[in-house]
Scaffold this motif. Sequence first.
Motif, PDB file in Angstrom:
ATOM      1  N   VAL A 205       0.859  -1.181   0.000  1.00 36.22           N
ATOM      2  CA  VAL A 205       0.000   0.000   0.000  1.00 36.22           C
ATOM      3  C   VAL A 205       0.896   1.232   0.000  1.00 36.22           C
ATOM      4  CG1 VAL A 205      -1.758   1.296   1.249  1.00 36.22           C
ATOM      5  CG2 VAL A 205      -1.845  -1.204   1.197  1.00 36.22           C
ATOM      6  N   ALA A 206       0.616   2.185  -0.896  1.00 37.08           N
ATOM      7  CA  ALA A 206       1.454   3.369  -1.023  1.00 37.08           C
ATOM      8  C   ALA A 206       1.364   4.254   0.219  1.00 37.08           C
ATOM      9  CB  ALA A 206       1.034   4.165  -2.255  1.00 37.08           C
ATOM     10  N   ASP A 207       2.473   4.916   0.530  1.00 35.95           N
ATOM     11  CA  ASP A 207       2.512   5.898   1.605  1.00 35.95           C
ATOM     12  C   ASP A 207       1.990   7.223   1.067  1.00 35.95           C
ATOM     13  OD1 ASP A 207       3.050   7.631   3.652  1.00 35.95           O
ATOM     14  OD2 ASP A 207       5.238   7.599   3.387  1.00 35.95           O
ATOM     15  N   ARG A 219       5.923   1.253  -9.031  1.00 35.15           N
ATOM     16  CA  ARG A 219       4.570   0.847  -9.391  1.00 35.15           C
ATOM     17  C   ARG A 219       3.621   2.012  -9.153  1.00 35.15           C
ATOM     18  NH1 ARG A 219       1.568  -0.608  -5.008  1.00 35.15           N
ATOM     19  NH2 ARG A 219       2.637  -0.562  -3.017  1.00 35.15           N
ATOM     20  N   ILE A 220       2.516   1.998  -9.888  1.00 34.94           N
ATOM     21  CA  ILE A 220       1.570   3.108  -9.863  1.00 34.94           C
ATOM     22  C   ILE A 220       0.270   2.670  -9.196  1.00 34.94           C
ATOM     23  CG2 ILE A 220       0.160   4.654 -11.295  1.00 34.94           C
ATOM     24  CD1 ILE A 220       3.088   5.415 -11.220  1.00 34.94           C
ATOM     25  N   CYS A 224      -0.402   7.553  -6.260  1.00 36.94           N
ATOM     26  CA  CYS A 224       0.657   8.076  -7.130  1.00 36.94           C
ATOM     27  C   CYS A 224       0.093   9.085  -8.117  1.00 36.94           C
ATOM     28  CB  CYS A 224       1.320   6.946  -7.895  1.00 36.94           C
ATOM     29  SG  CYS A 224       2.130   5.695  -6.887  1.00 36.94           S
ATOM     30  N   LEU A 225      -1.004   8.725  -8.761  1.00 42.80           N
ATOM     31  CA  LEU A 225      -1.591   9.608  -9.776  1.00 42.80           C
ATOM     32  C   LEU A 225      -2.149  10.872  -9.150  1.00 42.80           C
ATOM     33  CD1 LEU A 225      -3.374   6.877 -11.918  1.00 42.80           C
ATOM     34  CD2 LEU A 225      -1.175   7.978 -12.367  1.00 42.80           C
ATOM     35  N   ALA A 480      -0.453  13.268 -22.364  1.00 47.92           N
ATOM     36  CA  ALA A 480       0.148  12.016 -21.903  1.00 47.92           C
ATOM     37  C   ALA A 480      -0.093  11.845 -20.412  1.00 47.92           C
ATOM     38  CB  ALA A 480       1.650  12.006 -22.201  1.00 47.92           C
ATOM     39  N   ALA A 481       0.041  10.606 -19.955  1.00 48.84           N
ATOM     40  CA  ALA A 481      -0.056  10.282 -18.531  1.00 48.84           C
ATOM     41  C   ALA A 481       0.714   8.999 -18.304  1.00 48.84           C
ATOM     42  CB  ALA A 481      -1.513  10.136 -18.096  1.00 48.84           C
ATOM     43  N   GLN A 482       0.911   8.659 -17.063  1.00 53.81           N
ATOM     44  CA  GLN A 482       1.652   7.448 -16.724  1.00 53.81           C
ATOM     45  C   GLN A 482       1.136   6.244 -17.502  1.00 53.81           C
ATOM     46  OE1 GLN A 482       4.210   6.624 -14.161  1.00 53.81           O
ATOM     47  NE2 GLN A 482       4.647   8.802 -14.506  1.00 53.81           N
ATOM     48  N   GLY A 483       2.062   5.358 -17.896  1.00 51.43           N
ATOM     49  CA  GLY A 483       1.663   4.216 -18.708  1.00 51.43           C
ATOM     50  C   GLY A 483       2.365   2.917 -18.361  1.00 51.43           C
ATOM     51  N   THR A 484       3.030   2.846 -17.212  1.00 48.96           N
ATOM     52  CA  THR A 484       3.710   1.611 -16.827  1.00 48.96           C
ATOM     53  C   THR A 484       3.430   1.271 -15.372  1.00 48.96           C
ATOM     54  OG1 THR A 484       5.745   2.766 -16.177  1.00 48.96           O
ATOM     55  CG2 THR A 484       5.603   2.020 -18.453  1.00 48.96           C
ATOM     56  N   SER A 485       3.493  -0.023 -15.080  1.00 46.76           N
ATOM     57  CA  SER A 485       3.489  -0.544 -13.706  1.00 46.76           C
ATOM     58  C   SER A 485       2.264  -0.167 -12.891  1.00 46.76           C
ATOM     59  CB  SER A 485       4.760  -0.082 -12.966  1.00 46.76           C
ATOM     60  OG  SER A 485       5.916  -0.444 -13.676  1.00 46.76           O
ATOM     61  N   PHE A 486       1.077  -0.206 -13.507  1.00 50.63           N
ATOM     62  CA  PHE A 486      -0.159   0.052 -12.776  1.00 50.63           C
ATOM     63  C   PHE A 486      -0.558  -1.198 -11.987  1.00 50.63           C
ATOM     64  CE2 PHE A 486      -0.255   3.832 -15.038  1.00 50.63           C
ATOM     65  CZ  PHE A 486      -1.402   4.586 -14.829  1.00 50.63           C
TER      66      PHE A 486
END
Length: 582
Positions: A205-207, A219-220, A224-225, A480-486
């Motif tokens: 779980v992200a901080d 990882r996203i 993150c977003l 554009a937006a994030q596109g890896t490691s979702f």
Amino acid sequence: MFWSSALVLGLTHLCLSTPLTSKRLDTDDLLEKHSWAEVPRGWEWVNKPDPESIIQLRIGLKQDRVDELISSLYEVSTPNHNRYGKHLSKEEVDVLVAPHPDSVEAVESWLLHHGVDPTDATFRSSSGSWISVLVSVSKAEQMLGTEYGLYHHPQSSSYVVRTLSYSLPRELHQAISVVSPTTYFGTLRSMRATSFVEADISDQVADISATVPSSCASRITIACLQALYNTSGYIPSATDSNSLGVVGYLGEYANRNDLQTFLTRYRTDAVGTAFETITVNNGEDDQSEPGVEANLDIQYTVGLSYPTPNIYYSTGGSPPFNPDSETITDTNEPYLDWLNYILANDTIPQTFTTSYGDDEQTVPYDYAVSVCNLFAELGARGSTVFFSSGDSGVGGGDCLMNDGTNTTLFQPAFPASVTAVGGTTGNSPEVGVSFSGGGFSRYFGIPSYQADVVAGYVSSLGSEYSGLYNTSGRAYPDLAAQGTSFSVIVGGQTYSVGGTSASSPTMAGIFTLLNDYRLANNQSSLGFINPLIYANSGGFNDITSGSNPGCDTNGFTAVTGWDPVTGLGTPDFVKLQAIVRA
């Protein structure tokens, strides 16, 4: 995909319906409408279909006042215009896209001549610009001066009934834009979903206390977003009037249990939130078969736009074709079925995202223009439509043209030029990801809103890639937006998923919040955003590094300002709030 007013006027003879000069229809005077020089790459002829098999013939009539539709689209979408934000109603759009009465009479006379009663049509659009009828293969061959074949696409296991060319009575060329199924070989199965599963990831779980959580480097997640694109403090309030639509194909089903698992891990305040599934054209909702693409889309649109209502459109076709069957069941046409369905509704979502596409060269020009005009209807009615820009850089495979010349050229995507979203990776700083689709259309010219920035980029290239791309073509991506490691939950398990399929729903989630902000302030939805964003590039984080190789080249390079890797850049929600509120 949308073109400037000047280009519209230049293409009037291609796009508009005009009164027929004669009431007499010579059905024997056939003139070719479209043909391929060879079987489209990836497909192979199998055999002749049963001549008595039934297909659904879709006829797109030329829209009598489509030039006014395009003009209205630009006027209601261009800041500082006195019509900005004054979107058209369904009824107003229908008036503009209705065919000329003479065109209707000519098409119905043609059908009756061939023993097809137009009153038995299985579908008529409310504007009258589309009509579908059931006919036998032999009847369709007679009407279109062609021969149908059964074709196989081994990579996707698709079977379709298509032609390599078709013709219409000479006078009907003034009345009909496109007939399908004919020469467009795309199917739900052969369309590409722009996502792919990456290496397995740990379930953390992200901080969310950090400005950008440290875990976002690998990882996203929603956190993150929210941090990257500055949405963390915004709480939507116009949830009674705002909604977000996710368009799904390929038998991909968004799973409700997986969404709850995802929210429990990555957006705890949204736990219990549901989405609506609407089935289109015999689409299904099989909760026992969660789809990676569908779950990626709905988990991130819900996670970013909560508590805004989300709708998943499960767009089906006919069941897979069995080549031993005597009945042709797979004549489905991607895009057309969903577009005609959604445009028939009086109320539609303000934002849509779609993550499927084709190479532009595989789509017949008349078909592409017809689909383009349908997207224009959506924009004129106040909807923002995002498409993934694709995952093949400037082109995948050998990049050979399918016109018989075998020339190697960059391969633009279709229909990524509505509002196309490319991909980025990393966060210190973000860079253009290598697979981000981008380039220049060979079908549609540069629209006025992006003319200056595209000219600047093309000029900077000099002679590099000369002849490989169309210097005067509509350029993409736009953003554009994030596109890896979702991080995506599928069947209860966490997967890492990449692709511009992740970028498009991310952008849709953020612009859904912007629509909420406008609606909450008694303003209209944003609609077709391209004129707005190109006039306000300061609302985006400029991405200045990265490239999108393909076609055995290094591809284009991200630079300061617009580029065909990351467009204008990634969104800054707070800056965009100030722009859209003005």
